[in-house]
Write an enzyme that holds these catalytic residues in place. Structure first.
Site, PDB file in Angstrom:
ATOM      1  N   HIS A 278       0.862  -1.182   0.000  1.00  0.00           N
ATOM      2  CA  HIS A 278       0.000   0.000   0.000  1.00  0.00           C
ATOM      3  C   HIS A 278       0.900   1.234   0.000  1.00  0.00           C
ATOM      4  O   HIS A 278       1.684   1.442   0.925  1.00  0.00           O
ATOM      5  CB  HIS A 278      -0.898  -0.009   1.245  1.00  0.00           C
TER       6      HIS A 278
ATOM      7  N   HIS B 283      -1.171   2.959  11.628  1.00  0.00           N
ATOM      8  CA  HIS B 283      -0.230   4.068  11.479  1.00  0.00           C
ATOM      9  C   HIS B 283      -0.116   4.874  12.765  1.00  0.00           C
ATOM     10  O   HIS B 283      -1.098   5.079  13.474  1.00  0.00           O
ATOM     11  CB  HIS B 283      -0.738   4.983  10.348  1.00  0.00           C
TER      12      HIS B 283
ATOM     13  N   GLU C 145      -3.509  14.433  11.161  1.00  0.00           N
ATOM     14  CA  GLU C 145      -4.355  14.056  10.035  1.00  0.00           C
ATOM     15  C   GLU C 145      -5.820  14.370  10.344  1.00  0.00           C
ATOM     16  O   GLU C 145      -6.427  13.732  11.202  1.00  0.00           O
ATOM     17  CB  GLU C 145      -4.224  12.568   9.723  1.00  0.00           C
TER      18      GLU C 145
ATOM     19  N   HIS D  21      -6.824  12.579  13.793  1.00  0.00           N
ATOM     20  CA  HIS D  21      -5.834  11.707  14.419  1.00  0.00           C
ATOM     21  C   HIS D  21      -4.596  12.562  14.652  1.00  0.00           C
ATOM     22  O   HIS D  21      -3.903  12.956  13.711  1.00  0.00           O
ATOM     23  CB  HIS D  21      -5.540  10.501  13.526  1.00  0.00           C
TER      24      HIS D  21
ATOM     25  N   HIS E 251      -3.909   4.954  14.635  1.00  0.00           N
ATOM     26  CA  HIS E 251      -5.168   4.871  13.901  1.00  0.00           C
ATOM     27  C   HIS E 251      -5.010   3.837  12.794  1.00  0.00           C
ATOM     28  O   HIS E 251      -3.912   3.345  12.544  1.00  0.00           O
ATOM     29  CB  HIS E 251      -5.566   6.234  13.322  1.00  0.00           C
TER      30      HIS E 251
END
EC number: 1.13.11.5
Length: 445
Positions: free
Chosen positions: A292, A335, A341, A365, A371
């Protein structure tokens, strides 16, 4: 309403005349002794005079009356705008908001300015360093009122309802799945046609830029030609003692009266303009082999800090695309980030959380707060048989990412009454799958 016309190109040196006054731009100079049509010449500077040419931002406006033709500003108490990042104690928890409630027009008329609410932010306006994230909730148009921001640039993301934006440079129609940027000092007024909601990213002291492409090459992500700039349009309208100019200065709102519409610019030229962009034009880059990729590949615009590669703020989207990565957990990974974020949702759903994160809501976050996908998403994505698939069709989530540690306001935590107290529960069902005696997990069927 007739279809509006635009000039194409990000940051271009442009010129425009209202066709009702051909030849209204001076030839060969900026401020002649007498301008064509007896207009006033006025420069709007978006950078210091001595900035390098590559970063120098300014436009010349040729107008019926100069902007200085107003009565003194006075402080006003309107909306929920703040720059006080210490009004509540810090909260490192994962935060999520249900859709922010739009006031009903039958109960109270609220326009763009009176419907502005600061959700979170960081930094110092007076030193031109920082940002704020606002939510706008309105149900009526701005009548004989305009707004300009002395503190920074507004990146506006409408989520519900179209925005017809009058600016000194012309008119823009901005619809959900489009964004616009109104840069520092530019006067604008917004007409709405229904109950309207959206998000704003405000940056202090810097301007938004296209991100560097590096090895991607010369083309990709948000292409410069897809950014649209309004063409000159003016109104010579008298409003005796009745037009209100609202200014956000050092985080406070002030109002001044004048007798004419501020949208009296007959012609202009320069590279400091408002602009809009349709998110459907974003050219997506993604992994076509495995793993990803980091979400920075989805950056539309960035506001750079003085540290190379580190942004005051990035505007990132998660658009419809193909997912083809082999042997890969395809949703966003778990993460902990040195960046903050904030996420919002324009329409549809977000791939990592099917429930609870709704259009018109948001999540934050904070720095180093963990998260990632909820338990249901993890279970499904870990077991699904991989094949090429469409991701995020019919949806558009976005992120405001910042190197600053964002503080949430009192409105965000309490007065909005939209904070989801149960957000943390989406991760509670996560369980251990550890198999100490078997290194190789079974492949999904």
């Amino acid at each position: 309403m007739a279809e509006l016309k635009y000039i194409s190109g990000f940051g271009n040196e442009c010129s425009s005349e209202d066709p009702r006054c051909p030849g209204s731009l001076p030839e060969g100079q900026n401020n002649p002794q007498v301008c064509p049509y007896n207009l006033y010449a006025e420069q709007l500077s978006g950078s210091a005079f001595t900035c390098p040419r590559s970063t120098n931002k300014r436009s010349w406006l040729y107008r019926i009356l100069p902007s200085v033709s107003h009565k003194p500003f006075e402080s006003i108490d309107e909306g929920q705008v703040t720059h006080n990042w210490d009004e509540v104690d810090p909260d490192p928890n994962q935060l999520r908001w249900k859709p922010f409630e739009i006031p009903k027009a039958s109960q109270k008329k609220v326009d763009f300015v009176s419907g502005l609410h600061t959700l979170c932010g960081a930094g110092d306006i007076k030193s031109n360093n920082g940002l704020a994230i606002h939510i706008f909730l309105c149900n009526t148009s701005m009548e004989n009122r305009c707004f300009y921001n002395s503190d920074g640039d507004f990146l506006i993301v409408p989520q519900k309802g179209n925005l017809l934006i009058y600016t000194e440079f012309g008119k823009m129609l901005v619809q959900p799945n489009e964004i616009c940027v109104i840069q520092r000092g530019m006067r604008f007024s917004i007409d709405v046609f229904e109950e309207t909601r959206g998000y704003i990213l405000e940056v202090y002291g810097v301007h938004f830029e296209l991100p560097d492409l590096g090895p991607i090459g010369a083309n990709g992500l948000a292409n410069p030609r897809d950014f649209l700039i309004p063409i000159a349009w003016y109104e010579d309208r008298q409003v005796p003692g009745g037009y209100t100019v609202i200014n956000k200065y050092q985080g406070k709102l002030f109002a001044a009266k004048q007798d004419v519409s501020p949208f009296n610019v007959v012609a202009w030229h320069g590279n400091y303009t408002p602009y809009k962009y349709n998110l459907k034009n974003f050219m997506v880059i993604n992994s076509v082999a495995f793993d990803h990729a980091d979400p920075s590949i989805f950056t539309v615009l960035t506001a750079k800090s003085v540290r190379p590669g580190v942004a005051i703020a990035d505007f990132v989207i998660f658009p419809p695309r193909w997912g083809v990565a082999d042997k890969t957990f395809r949703p966003p990974y778990y993460h902990r980030n040195c960046m903050s974020e904030f996420m919002g949702l324009i329409r549809g759903h977000y791939e990592a959380k099917q429930g609870g994160f709704l259009p018109g809501g948001g999540s934050l976050h904070s720095t180093m707060t963990p998260h990632g996908p909820d338990a249901d998403c993890f279970e499904k994505a870990s077991k699904v048989k991989l094949a090429p698939e469409r991701i995020a069709d019919g949806t558009m989530a976005f992120m405001f990412e910042s190197s600053l540690s964002l503080a949430v306001t009192k409105w965000g935590l309490k007065a909005s009454r939209c904070l989801d107290e149960n957000y943390h529960k989406c991760w509670e069902p996560l369980k251990s799958h550890f198999t100490p005696n078997s290194r190789n997990p079974a492949e999904p069927n």
